[in-house]
Write an enzyme that holds these catalytic residues in place. Sequence first.
Site, PDB file in Angstrom:
ATOM      1  N   GLY A  32       0.791  -1.227   0.000  1.00  0.00           N
ATOM      2  CA  GLY A  32       0.000   0.000   0.000  1.00  0.00           C
ATOM      3  C   GLY A  32       0.820   1.271   0.000  1.00  0.00           C
TER       4      GLY A  32
ATOM      5  N   GLY B 198       1.937   3.138  -6.019  1.00  0.00           N
ATOM      6  CA  GLY B 198       1.182   2.607  -7.151  1.00  0.00           C
ATOM      7  C   GLY B 198      -0.277   2.306  -6.865  1.00  0.00           C
TER       8      GLY B 198
ATOM      9  N   TYR C 102       6.538 -14.471 -13.460  1.00  0.00           N
ATOM     10  CA  TYR C 102       5.519 -13.561 -12.946  1.00  0.00           C
ATOM     11  C   TYR C 102       4.125 -13.999 -13.383  1.00  0.00           C
ATOM     12  CZ  TYR C 102       2.848  -9.240 -12.309  1.00  0.00           C
ATOM     13  OH  TYR C 102       1.897  -8.313 -11.944  1.00  0.00           O
TER      14      TYR C 102
END
Length: 249
Positions: A4, A7, A140
């Site tokens: 948090g 972005g 990813y």
Amino acid sequence: MTGGNSGIGLATAQRLAAEGAHVFLTGRNQDTIDAAVATIGDSATGIRADVSNVDDLTAVAQAISARGHGLDILFANAGGGEFTALGEISADQFNSVFLTNVGGTLFTVQTMLALLNPGASIVLTGSTAAYNGTPAFSIYAATKAAIRSFGRTWATELIPRGIRVNTVIPGPIETPGLTGLAPAGQGQQLLDGEAARIPMGRVGRPEELAAAVLFLASDQSSFITGTELFVDGGQSDLKMPSQIPTSPQ
């Protein structure tokens, strides 16, 4: 809310706080956590925590518990990756990315389960990379495919507690995490290249993801669980305008 401090996570923390929530936000860098909290004020509590470390997550849970209100929203957002071609992937890289993205999501949700109030909402962060076959991004993408599976399975498991689980699927979003994938000085070139592959002709903004998370977290989506919400400018489902055949004259 994990991840948090910048972005998508920061934009979502700001939006939820503006809607009246008290936000616990985590990240690995204390300076960026402090800066994020400063943009929100008294409606935010920042905690330095690495989601790949279960002891850190336990400390986060203890801090939330001490406030005495439990959790109505859990946004498991932290994660990352890098471009590496097949044949160059190391065991250390594989372990690191899977531990953070997959293990971090799993153990974040597991650690916070006891704090979730009846009717709570869990939102996971997926990625269009799990669908689009981006070259040199296989590790990813595989982690985000695992998160998609988590969302569907956990939604079923948590129905008896009245807890909903959904996954938000961002396309390319202008964040430090995306531009950081580019070599130094080439962040804008990366954004321009991504925008050229999106039917809407641009990359997304963090606040657009935040609006989607707010919807999934709120009672406005009370009959939605186990689903994925794509926020990608049509990248996954639409043809580019140049690919649409024109009618013969």
